[in-house]
Motif scaffolding. Structure first.
Motif, mmCIF file in Angstrom:
data_model
loop_
_atom_site.group_PDB
_atom_site.id
_atom_site.type_symbol
_atom_site.label_atom_id
_atom_site.label_comp_id
_atom_site.label_asym_id
_atom_site.label_seq_id
_atom_site.Cartn_x
_atom_site.Cartn_y
_atom_site.Cartn_z
ATOM 1 N N ASP A 1 18.545 19.739 11.130
ATOM 2 C CA ASP A 1 18.763 19.798 12.576
ATOM 3 C C ASP A 1 17.503 20.214 13.322
ATOM 4 O O ASP A 1 17.440 21.269 13.955
ATOM 5 N N ARG A 2 16.486 19.359 13.249
ATOM 6 C CA ARG A 2 15.213 19.616 13.928
ATOM 7 C C ARG A 2 14.701 18.299 14.483
ATOM 8 O O ARG A 2 15.084 17.231 14.021
ATOM 9 N N ASP A 3 13.806 18.386 15.457
ATOM 10 C CA ASP A 3 13.219 17.170 16.024
ATOM 11 C C ASP A 3 12.318 16.470 15.011
ATOM 12 O O ASP A 3 12.278 15.253 14.938
ATOM 13 N N GLU A 4 11.573 17.258 14.239
ATOM 14 C CA GLU A 4 10.653 16.724 13.234
ATOM 15 C C GLU A 4 11.152 17.089 11.843
ATOM 16 O O GLU A 4 11.697 18.178 11.645
ATOM 17 N N PRO A 5 10.963 16.212 10.868
ATOM 18 C CA PRO A 5 11.403 16.552 9.509
ATOM 19 C C PRO A 5 10.527 17.643 8.895
ATOM 20 O O PRO A 5 9.392 17.850 9.307
ATOM 21 N N ILE A 6 11.076 18.330 7.934
ATOM 22 C CA ILE A 6 10.305 19.266 7.127
ATOM 23 C C ILE A 6 9.725 18.447 5.986
ATOM 24 O O ILE A 6 10.458 17.749 5.280
ATOM 25 N N THR A 7 8.412 18.510 5.793
ATOM 26 C CA THR A 7 7.753 17.681 4.786
ATOM 27 C C THR A 7 7.152 18.544 3.697
ATOM 28 O O THR A 7 6.460 19.520 3.976
ATOM 29 N N TRP A 8 7.438 18.151 2.466
ATOM 30 C CA TRP A 8 6.857 18.777 1.285
ATOM 31 C C TRP A 8 6.003 17.740 0.582
ATOM 32 O O TRP A 8 6.367 16.569 0.515
ATOM 33 N N MET A 9 4.864 18.179 0.044
ATOM 34 C CA MET A 9 4.002 17.308 -0.740
ATOM 35 C C MET A 9 3.876 17.913 -2.138
ATOM 36 O O MET A 9 3.673 19.120 -2.278
ATOM 37 N N PHE A 10 4.048 17.083 -3.143
ATOM 38 C CA PHE A 10 3.845 17.539 -4.514
ATOM 39 C C PHE A 10 3.414 16.360 -5.370
ATOM 40 O O PHE A 10 3.381 15.219 -4.901
ATOM 41 N N ALA A 11 3.056 16.624 -6.601
ATOM 42 C CA ALA A 11 2.485 15.607 -7.476
ATOM 43 C C ALA A 11 3.532 14.595 -7.938
ATOM 44 O O ALA A 11 4.644 14.956 -8.318
ATOM 45 N N ARG A 12 3.152 13.337 -7.903
ATOM 46 C CA ARG A 12 4.023 12.274 -8.424
ATOM 47 C C ARG A 12 4.321 12.541 -9.896
ATOM 48 O O ARG A 12 5.449 12.361 -10.355
ATOM 49 N N ASP B 1 10.393 14.158 2.895
ATOM 50 C CA ASP B 1 10.741 14.550 4.261
ATOM 51 C C ASP B 1 12.234 14.861 4.270
ATOM 52 O O ASP B 1 13.046 13.987 3.953
ATOM 53 N N SER B 2 12.585 16.080 4.632
ATOM 54 C CA SER B 2 14.006 16.413 4.735
ATOM 55 C C SER B 2 14.360 16.517 6.205
ATOM 56 O O SER B 2 13.689 17.190 6.977
ATOM 57 N N HIS B 3 15.408 15.814 6.566
ATOM 58 C CA HIS B 3 15.829 15.729 7.959
ATOM 59 C C HIS B 3 17.010 16.665 8.181
ATOM 60 O O HIS B 3 18.134 16.362 7.838
ATOM 61 N N VAL C 1 21.911 16.559 2.910
ATOM 62 C CA VAL C 1 20.603 16.573 3.582
ATOM 63 C C VAL C 1 20.032 15.163 3.496
ATOM 64 O O VAL C 1 19.818 14.639 2.405
ATOM 65 N N ARG C 2 19.814 14.560 4.636
ATOM 66 C CA ARG C 2 19.190 13.238 4.702
ATOM 67 C C ARG C 2 17.703 13.417 4.422
ATOM 68 O O ARG C 2 17.066 14.316 4.974
ATOM 69 N N ALA C 3 17.143 12.580 3.555
ATOM 70 C CA ALA C 3 15.740 12.750 3.170
ATOM 71 C C ALA C 3 15.076 11.397 2.943
ATOM 72 O O ALA C 3 15.736 10.364 2.855
ATOM 73 N N ARG C 4 13.764 11.455 2.829
ATOM 74 C CA ARG C 4 12.971 10.261 2.521
ATOM 75 C C ARG C 4 11.864 10.665 1.569
ATOM 76 O O ARG C 4 11.174 11.658 1.788
ATOM 77 N N LEU C 5 11.696 9.890 0.508
ATOM 78 C CA LEU C 5 10.553 10.027 -0.390
ATOM 79 C C LEU C 5 9.526 8.999 0.047
ATOM 80 O O LEU C 5 9.867 7.839 0.317
ATOM 81 N N ALA D 1 0.821 -1.207 0.000
ATOM 82 C CA ALA D 1 0.000 0.000 0.000
ATOM 83 C C ALA D 1 0.853 1.255 0.000
ATOM 84 O O ALA D 1 0.324 2.358 -0.104
ATOM 85 N N ALA D 2 2.179 1.102 0.108
ATOM 86 C CA ALA D 2 3.047 2.275 0.196
ATOM 87 C C ALA D 2 4.436 1.952 -0.344
ATOM 88 O O ALA D 2 4.801 0.785 -0.489
ATOM 89 N N ALA D 3 5.172 3.007 -0.623
ATOM 90 C CA ALA D 3 6.569 2.890 -1.029
ATOM 91 C C ALA D 3 7.339 4.015 -0.359
ATOM 92 O O ALA D 3 6.812 5.117 -0.170
ATOM 93 N N ALA D 4 8.575 3.738 0.015
ATOM 94 C CA ALA D 4 9.418 4.758 0.632
ATOM 95 C C ALA D 4 10.866 4.483 0.266
ATOM 96 O O ALA D 4 11.247 3.328 0.033
ATOM 97 N N MET D 5 11.652 5.547 0.223
ATOM 98 C CA MET D 5 13.076 5.403 -0.061
ATOM 99 C C MET D 5 13.840 6.493 0.669
ATOM 100 O O MET D 5 13.498 7.672 0.566
ATOM 101 N N ASP D 6 14.859 6.082 1.405
ATOM 102 C CA ASP D 6 15.770 7.034 2.032
ATOM 103 C C ASP D 6 16.843 7.403 1.029
ATOM 104 O O ASP D 6 17.301 6.544 0.263
ATOM 105 N N LEU D 7 17.238 8.662 1.025
ATOM 106 C CA LEU D 7 18.290 9.093 0.124
ATOM 107 C C LEU D 7 19.037 10.288 0.693
ATOM 108 O O LEU D 7 18.554 10.959 1.589
ATOM 109 N N ASP D 8 20.229 10.474 0.179
ATOM 110 C CA ASP D 8 21.036 11.631 0.549
ATOM 111 C C ASP D 8 20.929 12.648 -0.565
ATOM 112 O O ASP D 8 21.231 12.355 -1.722
#
Length: 155
Positions: free
Chosen positions: A58-69, A54-56, A37-41, A17-24
């Protein structure tokens, strides 16, 4: 052999039901200085048109952006997007990369990712929801309820 010459195999439904990938990612702070910048799609079939980044930093919570696939996919081969988010492939010495520009009220950051990683992630999303079949996964009853709720969206 380039990415364009690699034979494309039709995606196989994964049942996930989902897909995710960590990337630098890297961002250029000033000429000659880039920051990792450590991130996750992320992608979920419940929101079949959207991708989350999600870009990680120096914060407790990631900054999240949403945009069209579709925007992310189109940006692999040419300029795509207007406004807060745009995506385009690198050229020349930057070939093999994809640039994701994220704009806000105060500034814009340009993130650089490996094209092969983004292409792989999009392949995983297509196994969750094939391109062109997104509307089959939209729950119109939930969407209508959210639109009719009093107050600001997401409150």
């Amino acid at each position: 052999m380039t990415d364009r010459e690699i034979p494309q195999v039709p995606p196989q439904r994964s049942g996930a039901a989902a897909a995710a990938m960590d990337l630098d990612l890297r961002t250029v702070v000033c000429p000659g200085l880039s920051v990792l910048v450590r991130a996750r799609l992320r992608y979920h079939q419940a929101e079949p048109y959207a991708v989350y980044l999600d870009s990680h930093v120096d914060r407790d919570e990631p900054i999240t952006w949403m945009f069209a696939r579709e925007l992310l996919a189109a940006g692999l081969d040419g300029w795509a997007g207007v406004g807060d988010v745009s995506v385009h492939p690198g050229v020349g010495s930057e070939a093999g990369t994809v640039f994701i520009a994220l704009g806000g009220d105060e500034s814009t950051v340009v993130l650089c990712a490996r094209l092969t990683e983004v292409r792989t992630f999009l392949g995983h999303t297509e196994c969750v929801v094939p391109y062109g079949r997104e509307r089959e996964y939209v729950d119109l009853d939930v969407l209508l309820r959210r639109l009719l709720e009093p107050g600001p969206p997401g409150a």
